[in-house]
Design a protein around this motif. Structure first.
Motif, short mmCIF file in Angstrom:
data_model
loop_
_atom_site.label_atom_id
_atom_site.label_comp_id
_atom_site.label_asym_id
_atom_site.label_seq_id
_atom_site.Cartn_x
_atom_site.Cartn_y
_atom_site.Cartn_z
N LEU A 62 -16.24 -28.75 20.85
CA LEU A 62 -14.93 -28.98 21.58
C LEU A 62 -14.58 -28.37 22.85
O LEU A 62 -15.16 -27.39 23.67
N PRO A 63 -13.42 -28.18 23.91
CA PRO A 63 -13.02 -27.84 24.72
C PRO A 63 -12.96 -26.53 25.20
O PRO A 63 -12.21 -26.05 24.04
N GLY A 64 -13.45 -25.25 25.75
CA GLY A 64 -13.21 -23.94 25.64
C GLY A 64 -12.07 -23.51 25.72
O GLY A 64 -11.34 -22.25 24.69
N ASN A 65 -11.13 -23.78 26.05
CA ASN A 65 -9.21 -23.04 26.64
C ASN A 65 -9.17 -23.34 24.70
O ASN A 65 -9.06 -24.23 23.99
N PRO A 66 -8.21 -22.58 24.30
CA PRO A 66 -8.27 -22.15 23.40
C PRO A 66 -7.07 -23.11 22.34
O PRO A 66 -7.46 -23.62 21.40
N ALA A 67 -6.49 -23.69 22.91
CA ALA A 67 -4.90 -24.32 22.66
C ALA A 67 -5.88 -26.26 22.39
O ALA A 67 -6.01 -26.49 21.87
N SER A 68 -6.82 -26.66 23.65
CA SER A 68 -8.07 -27.93 23.36
C SER A 68 -8.77 -27.94 22.31
O SER A 68 -8.63 -28.66 21.33
N SER A 69 -9.32 -26.21 22.00
CA SER A 69 -10.41 -26.77 20.86
C SER A 69 -9.35 -26.27 19.78
O SER A 69 -9.80 -27.41 18.82
N LEU A 70 -8.68 -25.69 19.03
CA LEU A 70 -8.23 -26.13 18.22
C LEU A 70 -7.12 -27.55 18.03
O LEU A 70 -7.22 -27.67 16.86
N THR A 71 -6.89 -27.73 18.85
CA THR A 71 -5.80 -28.64 18.17
C THR A 71 -6.71 -30.29 18.56
O THR A 71 -7.01 -31.15 17.55
N CYS A 72 -8.05 -29.95 19.50
CA CYS A 72 -9.31 -31.21 18.67
C CYS A 72 -9.73 -30.65 17.24
O CYS A 72 -10.05 -31.86 16.36
N PHE A 73 -9.86 -29.59 16.74
CA PHE A 73 -10.13 -29.67 15.51
C PHE A 73 -8.87 -30.45 14.63
O PHE A 73 -9.18 -30.48 13.72
N TYR A 74 -7.84 -29.43 14.74
CA TYR A 74 -6.61 -30.83 14.21
C TYR A 74 -6.84 -32.03 13.94
O TYR A 74 -6.66 -32.04 13.57
N VAL A 75 -6.63 -32.95 14.92
CA VAL A 75 -7.07 -34.63 15.68
C VAL A 75 -8.33 -34.62 14.83
O VAL A 75 -8.10 -35.99 14.26
N TYR A 76 -9.28 -34.38 15.43
CA TYR A 76 -10.92 -35.56 15.46
C TYR A 76 -11.24 -34.14 14.41
O TYR A 76 -12.49 -34.81 13.11
N VAL A 77 -11.93 -32.83 14.02
CA VAL A 77 -12.63 -32.49 13.19
C VAL A 77 -12.82 -32.43 12.43
O VAL A 77 -13.17 -33.06 10.98
N LEU A 78 -10.75 -32.25 11.76
CA LEU A 78 -10.80 -31.94 10.06
C LEU A 78 -10.86 -33.40 9.46
O LEU A 78 -11.27 -33.50 8.19
N PRO A 79 -10.32 -34.82 10.32
CA PRO A 79 -10.64 -35.83 9.66
C PRO A 79 -12.70 -36.53 9.05
O PRO A 79 -12.31 -36.93 8.28
#
Ligand code: AMP
Ligand code: MG
Length: 388
Positions: free
Chosen positions: A287-304
């Motif tokens: 995940l990109p290191g920027n905090p909002a990027s990292s968490l957004t990518c978690f919800y959209v891609y990692v969680l599924p």
């Protein structure tokens, strides 16, 4: 670079084999069922009272009281026309019961029951098999065990459930600048925060991490850290070091550890430098290191992916549509997941959309999706994923 749709397709289409385990009912929350379930008996198993009141035989105005039956009683009473018994919620109704009258609509004098109104046939009786009949399908394989599902399984007398195992997750954070909260830091350093967001989001959906490691921006250290983390997980989540800077060593380190990339870079904001790869049956998200990027990518891609690896029939956060509170134009030049607040059924896009800005995400509760160049007028529907 792939589109959001292509990236999600790649995540969701991964061929995987699921492991099974047995879980006791009390520990099965959030697991997906590994077998189809059928009802072993009728639910309810016997006609019973939905009220505290009187079980009546025949349609009369007054009845002779002949006894009492409470919840759990197993005595077999048979009523004659014009007879009634005191009965309580959940108690088995006597044979020949026509209806149950709630006690608030009755009076009793010298052993005779008087009704304030006539009863109706079948009134306040929960019929045998009214919810489920013996052999009826209850849940399909892949059903997510939420609290009411646990109650239903319990009511069927099932104490051990066959479920799909959940993936083991390891986390690596990278960055020379990062210091653990609570420890002293010097100028130029910042506190490490992404791992707390990721661990929190894992917990939010019933997952846990196994190992969390902090690594400096050094190629050998990154390679060794990834090698070690891959020894004990199904999914590795790496934060930072995946961009194009001179100190971004994650992609090369993953490759040298035998991880094959499935996509790198997604046409989106935030989170463009997102990486997804696979080594046999192990998956890696960087995940990109920027905090909002990292968490957004978690919800959209990692969680599924985590949910797919847990055997869920449906994966990912549901997208809802809400009217937007104000006009909005996406001028970011990329499809965007915007920090938003959904309040009273209306969505507001929050100030502070920068990839590093976590405070707006923390105050909001949703990610609103607005396509590249899309212009929304007040009241237009905007697609939102609720994150808290
Ligand atoms: P990177 O993706 O490593 O280039 O990092 C992008 C930005 O995110 C930089 O400003 C980093 O300092 C910041 N960052 C990276 N990792 C973390 C982290 N774990 N916690 C907080 N900020 C981070
Ligand atoms: Mg970095």
């Amino acid at each position: 670079m792939v589109t959001i749709e292509e990236a999600l397709r790649i995540v969701k289409d991964q061929k995987i084999s699921l492991k099974r385990e047995s879980k006791s009912l009390g520990d099965a929350l959030g697991y997906a069922l590994a077998t189809n379930t059928v009802s072993p008996f009728d639910v309810p198993e016997f006609d019973n009272s939905a009220m505290d009141g009187y079980a009546l035989c025949g349609l009369c105005q007054e009845y002779q009281l002949v006894g009492e039956v409470a919840a759990g009683d197993s005595k077999d009473i048979s009523l004659q026309d014009g007879e009634a018994v005191r009965i309580f919620t959940g108690a088995k109704v006597p044979q020949n019961t026509t209806a149950v009258m709630m006690q608030e609509k009755t009076s009793v004098k010298n052993g005779t029951l008087y009704l304030d109104e006539m009863s109706k046939i079948g009134q306040n009786i929960r019929k045998k098999g009214g919810q489920l009949t013996e052999g009826q399908a209850v849940f399909e394989k892949g059903h997510l065990l939420n609290p009411p599902s646990l109650a239903l399984m319990g009511s069927l007398g099932l104490s051990e459930l066959e479920v799909f195992s959940r993936p083991q997750v390891n986390i690596i954070t990278t960055g020379n600048e990062l210091v653990k909260p609570g420890e002293p830091k010097t100028e130029g350093q910042i506190y490490e925060s992404n791992s707390y967001a990721i661990c929190g989001a894992l917990q939010q959906f019933g997952f846990q991490y196994h190992q969390k490691t902090q690594i400096k921006d050094d190629f050998e250290a990154t390679k060794a850290g990834i090698k070690k983390a891959l020894k004990s997980c199904n999914v590795l989540i790496v934060s930072g070091g995946i961009s194009v800077g001179d100190y971004d060593f994650v992609k090369q380190s993953l490759e040298e550890n035998g991880v094959n990339h499935l996509f790198y870079k997604v046409f989106q904001k935030p989170g463009k430098p997102l990486y997804f790869g696979r080594k046999e049956n192990q998956f890696v998200f960087a995940l990109p290191g920027n905090p909002a990027s990292s968490l957004t990518c978690f919800y959209v891609y990692v969680l599924p992916l985590l949910q797919k690896l847990s055997g869920y029939g449906n994966v990912g956060l549901t997208t809802y549509q809400f009217p937007i509170k104000h006009g909005y134009e996406n001028r970011f030049g990329r499809p965007s997941f915007l920090k938003a607040a959904v309040v009273d059924g209306k969505a507001e896009i929050l100030d502070g959309q920068g990839s590093s800005m976590i405070q707006s995400m923390a105050k909001g509760n949703a990610l609103a999706f607005v396509d590249h160049g899309e212009v929304l007028k007040e009241g237009d529907l905007v697609r939102c994923k609720l994150i808290s």
